[in-house]
Scaffold this motif. Sequence first.
Motif, mmCIF file in Angstrom:
data_model
loop_
_atom_site.group_PDB
_atom_site.id
_atom_site.type_symbol
_atom_site.label_atom_id
_atom_site.label_comp_id
_atom_site.label_asym_id
_atom_site.label_seq_id
_atom_site.Cartn_x
_atom_site.Cartn_y
_atom_site.Cartn_z
ATOM 1 N N MET A 1 0.848 -1.193 0.000
ATOM 2 C CA MET A 1 0.000 0.000 0.000
ATOM 3 C C MET A 1 0.883 1.241 0.000
ATOM 4 N N CYS A 2 0.596 2.227 -0.843
ATOM 5 C CA CYS A 2 1.461 3.395 -0.945
ATOM 6 C C CYS A 2 1.323 4.288 0.287
ATOM 7 N N MET A 3 2.340 5.124 0.479
ATOM 8 C CA MET A 3 2.380 5.997 1.657
ATOM 9 C C MET A 3 1.188 6.949 1.696
ATOM 10 N N LYS A 4 0.785 7.464 0.535
ATOM 11 C CA LYS A 4 -0.321 8.416 0.496
ATOM 12 C C LYS A 4 -1.642 7.749 0.889
ATOM 13 N N THR A 5 -1.820 6.502 0.483
ATOM 14 C CA THR A 5 -3.033 5.787 0.868
ATOM 15 C C THR A 5 -3.075 5.569 2.366
ATOM 16 N N ASN A 6 -1.930 5.203 2.929
ATOM 17 C CA ASN A 6 -1.828 5.036 4.380
ATOM 18 C C ASN A 6 -2.114 6.333 5.115
ATOM 19 N N LYS A 7 -1.568 7.420 4.596
ATOM 20 C CA LYS A 7 -1.766 8.722 5.226
ATOM 21 C C LYS A 7 -3.230 9.130 5.181
ATOM 22 N N LEU A 8 -3.872 8.896 4.031
ATOM 23 C CA LEU A 8 -5.286 9.232 3.891
ATOM 24 C C LEU A 8 -6.124 8.372 4.830
ATOM 25 N N ARG A 9 -5.795 7.100 4.923
ATOM 26 C CA ARG A 9 -6.529 6.200 5.817
ATOM 27 C C ARG A 9 -6.450 6.689 7.267
ATOM 28 N N ARG A 10 -5.237 7.005 7.718
ATOM 29 C CA ARG A 10 -5.060 7.470 9.102
ATOM 30 C C ARG A 10 -5.805 8.764 9.362
ATOM 31 N N ARG A 11 -5.756 9.665 8.387
ATOM 32 C CA ARG A 11 -6.432 10.959 8.531
ATOM 33 C C ARG A 11 -7.941 10.760 8.668
ATOM 34 N N LEU A 12 -8.501 9.893 7.849
ATOM 35 C CA LEU A 12 -9.942 9.655 7.894
ATOM 36 C C LEU A 12 -10.347 8.956 9.192
ATOM 37 N N GLU A 13 -9.528 8.021 9.653
ATOM 38 C CA GLU A 13 -9.828 7.329 10.909
ATOM 39 C C GLU A 13 -9.837 8.306 12.078
ATOM 40 N N GLU A 14 -8.882 9.237 12.080
ATOM 41 C CA GLU A 14 -8.789 10.217 13.167
ATOM 42 C C GLU A 14 -9.969 11.184 13.150
ATOM 43 N N GLN A 15 -10.315 11.676 11.963
ATOM 44 C CA GLN A 15 -11.310 12.730 11.849
ATOM 45 C C GLN A 15 -12.757 12.230 11.854
ATOM 46 N N LEU A 16 -12.965 10.986 11.448
ATOM 47 C CA LEU A 16 -14.335 10.486 11.317
ATOM 48 C C LEU A 16 -14.731 9.517 12.427
ATOM 49 N N LYS A 17 -13.837 9.309 13.371
ATOM 50 C CA LYS A 17 -14.133 8.406 14.480
ATOM 51 C C LYS A 17 -15.209 9.001 15.391
ATOM 52 N N ARG A 18 -16.233 8.212 15.678
ATOM 53 C CA ARG A 18 -17.314 8.607 16.584
ATOM 54 C C ARG A 18 -17.704 7.392 17.426
ATOM 55 N N ASP A 19 -18.337 7.649 18.560
ATOM 56 C CA ASP A 19 -18.767 6.552 19.425
ATOM 57 C C ASP A 19 -19.791 5.644 18.751
ATOM 58 N N ASN A 20 -20.609 6.228 17.893
ATOM 59 C CA ASN A 20 -21.682 5.444 17.257
ATOM 60 C C ASN A 20 -21.326 5.006 15.841
ATOM 61 N N ARG A 21 -20.020 4.984 15.533
ATOM 62 C CA ARG A 21 -19.594 4.589 14.190
ATOM 63 C C ARG A 21 -18.624 3.414 14.248
ATOM 64 N N THR A 22 -18.700 2.561 13.234
ATOM 65 C CA THR A 22 -17.759 1.462 13.067
ATOM 66 C C THR A 22 -16.974 1.686 11.784
ATOM 67 N N ILE A 23 -15.652 1.622 11.890
ATOM 68 C CA ILE A 23 -14.797 1.846 10.721
ATOM 69 C C ILE A 23 -13.996 0.574 10.451
ATOM 70 N N THR A 24 -14.101 0.056 9.243
ATOM 71 C CA THR A 24 -13.338 -1.129 8.853
ATOM 72 C C THR A 24 -12.548 -0.818 7.586
ATOM 73 N N PHE A 25 -11.484 -1.599 7.373
ATOM 74 C CA PHE A 25 -10.629 -1.357 6.206
ATOM 75 C C PHE A 25 -10.308 -2.670 5.511
ATOM 76 N N ASP A 26 -10.519 -2.709 4.194
ATOM 77 C CA ASP A 26 -10.173 -3.862 3.368
ATOM 78 C C ASP A 26 -8.874 -3.525 2.646
ATOM 79 N N GLN A 27 -7.766 -4.110 3.124
ATOM 80 C CA GLN A 27 -6.453 -3.752 2.587
ATOM 81 C C GLN A 27 -6.295 -4.157 1.127
ATOM 82 N N GLU A 28 -6.852 -5.301 0.774
ATOM 83 C CA GLU A 28 -6.713 -5.785 -0.603
ATOM 84 C C GLU A 28 -7.400 -4.845 -1.588
#
Length: 268
Positions: A1-28
């Motif tokens: 996985m490229c660095m930019k994809t990883n960076k975008l993933r981390r940014r979205l996880e940080e900013q969109l995390k909520r108590d009533n939300r579930t976030i999953t990631f399909d690496q493939e």
Amino acid sequence: MCMKTNKLRRRLEEQLKRDNRTITFDQEKEEMRFENSDTKKGVTVTLGGILAKFEGNVEKAAEETMYYVNEALNAFDGSGKKEEKEKRIYPVIRAASFPKEAEEGVPFFYDNHTAETRIYYAVDLGTTYRLIDEKLMTKEKWTAGQIREIARFNLRSLPLEMKQDTVAGNIFYFLNSNDGYDSSRILNDRFLKEMSEKVEGDMTVSVPHGDVLIIGDIRNVTGYDILAQMAMSFFAAGRVPITALSFIYEEGQLEPIFIMAQSRPQKD
């Protein structure tokens, strides 16, 4: 996985995390799934496709995705109602050179302010905001008058806590709450009038970038030189630069000024 994809993933996880939300990631597949934990309804985004759309610009890709996900999930849990959106409309100050339309060619809704600045309007999304364009106005059935009135009303509810510093006999007040609307306080007429009654010298107002507003109580010639250096420094360091010029505030009006070294300013 490229660095930019990883960076975008981390940014979205940080900013969109909520108590009533579930976030999953399909690496493939490089897909992220955001779900409302209660309704199990959600939205899936493909990170590679989003990055390609914005030519690898992680910041723009994140901003677009956060808006899209928040809008979708708010619709599922009922918090995206028109009345709720209207409570989150604010004016934002931008440079006069700021684009007049979105990348898709849809015109933004804006008002002229000064020769250096323009007023745009935004819907606050918590971690970011979306500038209001004609497409959104049509969708929400908002008129120009409604947006202006709601935005000014909401602006007046924002805190006005300022820090104070005295330099060479001149007083400078700094508003830096980091809520995304610090420079917007320049549109709070009541606030500016109250400050003008407090100021003993010449009153100046500066919005070098989006996250600061500086009011100067300029009592001597040196104060103007200090103000010019200060405004330029903030302008160069700002994430959203607006203008290095300051404004003289007189009788409810703002006039851009050019500050000449060791002399009083000249109005634009």
